[in-house]
Design a protein around this motif. Sequence first.
Motif, PDB file in Angstrom:
ATOM      1  N   GLU A   1      -6.428   9.765   3.331  1.00 56.55           N
ATOM      2  CA  GLU A   1      -6.211   8.534   1.646  1.00 56.55           C
ATOM      3  C   GLU A   1      -6.267   7.413   2.510  1.00 56.55           C
ATOM      4  OE1 GLU A   1      -8.372   7.911  -1.952  1.00 56.55           O
ATOM      5  OE2 GLU A   1      -7.063   9.733  -1.586  1.00 56.55           O
ATOM      6  N   LEU A   2      -4.430   7.916   2.997  1.00 56.91           N
ATOM      7  CA  LEU A   2      -2.732   6.896   3.217  1.00 56.91           C
ATOM      8  C   LEU A   2      -4.198   6.264   4.267  1.00 56.91           C
ATOM      9  CD1 LEU A   2      -0.803   4.779   1.591  1.00 56.91           C
ATOM     10  CD2 LEU A   2       0.146   7.151   2.719  1.00 56.91           C
ATOM     11  N   GLU A   3      -4.308   7.421   5.508  1.00 53.07           N
ATOM     12  CA  GLU A   3      -4.203   6.982   6.575  1.00 53.07           C
ATOM     13  C   GLU A   3      -5.071   6.111   6.730  1.00 53.07           C
ATOM     14  OE1 GLU A   3      -4.048   9.976   9.132  1.00 53.07           O
ATOM     15  OE2 GLU A   3      -4.951   8.975  11.172  1.00 53.07           O
ATOM     16  N   LYS A   4      -6.770   6.408   6.192  1.00 48.36           N
ATOM     17  CA  LYS A   4      -7.628   5.053   6.190  1.00 48.36           C
ATOM     18  C   LYS A   4      -7.762   4.118   5.787  1.00 48.36           C
ATOM     19  CE  LYS A   4     -11.943   6.497   3.900  1.00 48.36           C
ATOM     20  NZ  LYS A   4     -13.042   7.434   3.664  1.00 48.36           N
ATOM     21  N   ILE A   5      -7.307   3.912   4.366  1.00 51.88           N
ATOM     22  CA  ILE A   5      -6.499   3.028   3.525  1.00 51.88           C
ATOM     23  C   ILE A   5      -5.544   1.581   4.836  1.00 51.88           C
ATOM     24  CG2 ILE A   5      -5.644   1.645   1.978  1.00 51.88           C
ATOM     25  CD1 ILE A   5      -5.908   3.870   0.735  1.00 51.88           C
TER      26      ILE A   5
ATOM     27  N   GLY B   1      -7.945  -6.107   8.878  1.00 51.99           N
ATOM     28  CA  GLY B   1      -7.519  -7.558   8.411  1.00 51.99           C
ATOM     29  C   GLY B   1      -9.343  -7.017   6.895  1.00 51.99           C
ATOM     30  N   ALA B   2      -8.859  -6.252   6.840  1.00 53.47           N
ATOM     31  CA  ALA B   2     -10.447  -5.952   5.617  1.00 53.47           C
ATOM     32  C   ALA B   2      -9.516  -6.821   4.732  1.00 53.47           C
ATOM     33  CB  ALA B   2     -10.604  -5.150   5.564  1.00 53.47           C
ATOM     34  N   PRO B   3      -9.915  -8.332   3.982  1.00 49.05           N
ATOM     35  CA  PRO B   3      -9.364  -8.838   3.084  1.00 49.05           C
ATOM     36  C   PRO B   3      -9.145  -8.297   1.661  1.00 49.05           C
ATOM     37  CG  PRO B   3     -11.410  -9.527   3.038  1.00 49.05           C
ATOM     38  CD  PRO B   3     -11.416  -8.273   4.390  1.00 49.05           C
ATOM     39  N   TYR B   4     -10.384  -7.363   1.098  1.00 44.42           N
ATOM     40  CA  TYR B   4     -10.382  -6.262   0.045  1.00 44.42           C
ATOM     41  C   TYR B   4     -10.718  -5.458  -0.026  1.00 44.42           C
ATOM     42  CZ  TYR B   4     -11.940  -6.515  -4.571  1.00 44.42           C
ATOM     43  OH  TYR B   4     -12.154  -6.034  -6.328  1.00 44.42           O
ATOM     44  N   ILE B   5      -9.073  -4.063  -0.394  1.00 47.06           N
ATOM     45  CA  ILE B   5      -9.354  -2.396  -0.257  1.00 47.06           C
ATOM     46  C   ILE B   5      -9.354  -1.817  -1.508  1.00 47.06           C
ATOM     47  CG2 ILE B   5      -8.140  -0.880   1.330  1.00 47.06           C
ATOM     48  CD1 ILE B   5      -7.472  -2.647   2.819  1.00 47.06           C
ATOM     49  N   PHE B   6      -9.965  -1.472  -2.164  1.00 46.68           N
ATOM     50  CA  PHE B   6     -10.438  -0.339  -2.864  1.00 46.68           C
ATOM     51  C   PHE B   6      -9.250   0.594  -3.022  1.00 46.68           C
ATOM     52  CE2 PHE B   6     -14.367  -1.814  -4.216  1.00 46.68           C
ATOM     53  CZ  PHE B   6     -14.057  -2.550  -5.918  1.00 46.68           C
ATOM     54  N   LEU B   7      -8.436   0.690  -4.187  1.00 42.44           N
ATOM     55  CA  LEU B   7      -7.101   1.466  -3.571  1.00 42.44           C
ATOM     56  C   LEU B   7      -7.150   2.938  -4.776  1.00 42.44           C
ATOM     57  CD1 LEU B   7      -3.941  -0.348  -3.825  1.00 42.44           C
ATOM     58  CD2 LEU B   7      -5.055   0.595  -1.998  1.00 42.44           C
TER      59      LEU B   7
ATOM     60  N   VAL C   1       1.183  -1.082   0.188  1.00 36.61           N
ATOM     61  CA  VAL C   1       0.263  -0.264   0.028  1.00 36.61           C
ATOM     62  C   VAL C   1       1.018   1.186   0.192  1.00 36.61           C
ATOM     63  CG1 VAL C   1      -1.573   1.217   1.039  1.00 36.61           C
ATOM     64  CG2 VAL C   1      -1.754  -1.376   1.065  1.00 36.61           C
ATOM     65  N   LEU C   2       1.671   1.025   0.575  1.00 34.29           N
ATOM     66  CA  LEU C   2       2.452   2.208   0.640  1.00 34.29           C
ATOM     67  C   LEU C   2       3.820   2.480  -0.589  1.00 34.29           C
ATOM     68  CD1 LEU C   2       4.332   1.858   4.884  1.00 34.29           C
ATOM     69  CD2 LEU C   2       2.360   3.600   4.290  1.00 34.29           C
ATOM     70  N   LYS C   3       3.578   1.420  -1.491  1.00 37.15           N
ATOM     71  CA  LYS C   3       4.436   2.041  -2.469  1.00 37.15           C
ATOM     72  C   LYS C   3       3.591   2.109  -3.332  1.00 37.15           C
ATOM     73  CE  LYS C   3       7.577  -1.022  -4.847  1.00 37.15           C
ATOM     74  NZ  LYS C   3       8.189  -2.765  -5.808  1.00 37.15           N
TER      75      LYS C   3
END
Lengths: 588, 96
Positions: free
Chosen positions: A114-118, A125-131, A101-103
């Motif tokens: 937004e990054l903090e929220k992600i 532990g959410a399996p699927y995260i929309f970036l 995610v950071l990359k």
Amino acid sequence: MNELAHELEQRKARRRTRFLAVVLGLWAAGILGQLVRLQAFQHAKMRDQVTNQSEKRAEVKADRGTIYDRRGHILAQSVSSFSISYRQEKSSPLNARMAPVLKAAPLLGIGPAELEKICRQVESGAPYIFLRRKVGPEMVRRVQEAKIRGLSYDEERRRVYPHGTLAAHVLGGVNLDETGLAGVEYRHNPALGGRPGERRVLKDGNGREYNVEIVTSPKPGQDLVLTLDHIVQYEAQSALEMAAAEHDVEWGTVIVSVPPTGEILAMASVPGYDPNAYTSAKDEQRIDRSIRHLFDPGSTFKIVTAATVIETGVVVPGESFNCAANAIQVAGGQIRDHEAFGVLTFADVIAHSSNIGTIQAARRLEPDLFYRAIRDFGFGERTGIELPAEAAGLLNPPEKWSGRSLDSLSVGYEINVTAVQLLQALNIIANRGERVGLNLLKSVGGRPRPAEPSSPAPTLVSPAAAESLVRILVRAVEEGTGTGARLPGYSVAGKTGTAQLFDRSAGRYTSAKHLAVFAGFVPADRPALSILVVFCDPKKKDVYYGGQVAAPVFRDIALKVLRYLGVHPGTARPATGVTARLQNEAQR
Amino acid sequence: MVHKKYSRRQLLMAAGASLVVMAVLTFYLWHLTENVRLGYAMGMSENERQKLEKDILNLKSARESLATPGRVEKIARELLGLADLRDDQVAYEKAK
């Protein structure tokens, strides 16, 4: 001895064989029983389980139709885009899960908040995260080159409005699922959206897809061709925006139409928005002022009063009216003129927009007759333009009128209209009495609209009466209140309007806020264009009259559009005509 | 052991028949693999076609946004130095 031993061995072997046969028989019977149980008794349940594990049925979205202007330019189109999401492996340590995610964040333009929220979603532990959703192929390529583990790219469609804010209120907008939310996108959502299909996906034991079958093909959405012309729209919208900024107005709107056909070439409102980001626009930006905002039309409504008194014969244009008094008494007060006039002919009453003269003329009308005339001009009901949420306006029937209603109505008060209603009324005069409905749609899915040829337009005002009124309106521009709309070489017919705004908190009209209007058509003899310009609350000091604020905008738009359409001074009709043809497929 | 002796003609016929069978089998196998190969190639071409169609749509949209009247006017005014006609100027246009 040997024979006995041999006999014993044989018995032993037979026993073992029998035992083995029994065991095998039981084993086979067990298998057979299980097979019968599964195949016969639990067949339906097992079949469903297998189907659920290996087969998935999913919707195939239909491609949304494209919206074109009358010359085949794309106003709205769906293009492919991608959603980038992150699937994390829960078993990995948090640092390892966070790293992709950071990359990806800087490549996707994800800000710190937004990054903090992600990151919080990753921690949970959410399996699927929309970036990111609805990003273009270039961004996907950039991220793919970085070879970040755990990212997946799902293709979807994105609605694009290449002209940005141009015709935003007409087009409307869609949500993330491409469902129309406003404008023609909403009104024609079923036609544009098409019908989704269905696909069957077969998966192996690891859940990987190995076969995709289209069960029902999606039916693509139909294309819409609007009557708008993107060049005319640009000229009208630019002129409106410039004037709105100069006069610091609360809102404004402009509509350009072709009177003989009722086709709308341009329609714009300020404040506006970018339909590419419809959901982030503010509520006041989304309001289509041309069809939804109700206002007192003020002196522009004198067109209706004048048409009625001339048509009924209670007034002739050359008749004189004494407008020398400062004000005229009406029930409950006075109505004044913006300047002192002497004796005016009725033509001058309208040309110079005298309230006193107009009221004197209107008092010769029966209230019922005046009401019917106003209704015939289309006020108090929707015009039926192909846009959602059109307001019908407010017009009280005569039984609800007060002692001053007829006087007020004759000068454009005690009635609330929309801009499209006012333009439709103007077009009746431009068409010498014929009422031609306004329209915005040329074709849907290649079929011309309206689907059936309309019956001959009804005549509301006799051609002779309309012609008399046109001459009066030309005079209003030549030497009356509308001189700001004069165009060298062209004969312009028009009427200004300046209405005081109703102050709801005080419960009365205020002289501190005004509505500036200009409605006109050109050339007056055989109109190629009719234009309505409305501004609410221009704040420039002492510049608030329709003739000062709205008429110059009419002039600017008309000059450029007439040149663009090939209507040069001295020619009555466009040299090339206003064509409705789509460009060749290859040229699109 | 007694071996039956075949004539040269019989041997040639047997060899020929074997060759024909082998040729038919080879052709059959080639046909199968070629079918699969062409199937893959067609699938890839179809994907490519769909991708190109999407690219065309994207490019049309991009072209439309590059040719918006606002952008053209900005270029005309700022880069090319074009200006509106003055009131005393006369523009001659080619008849359309």
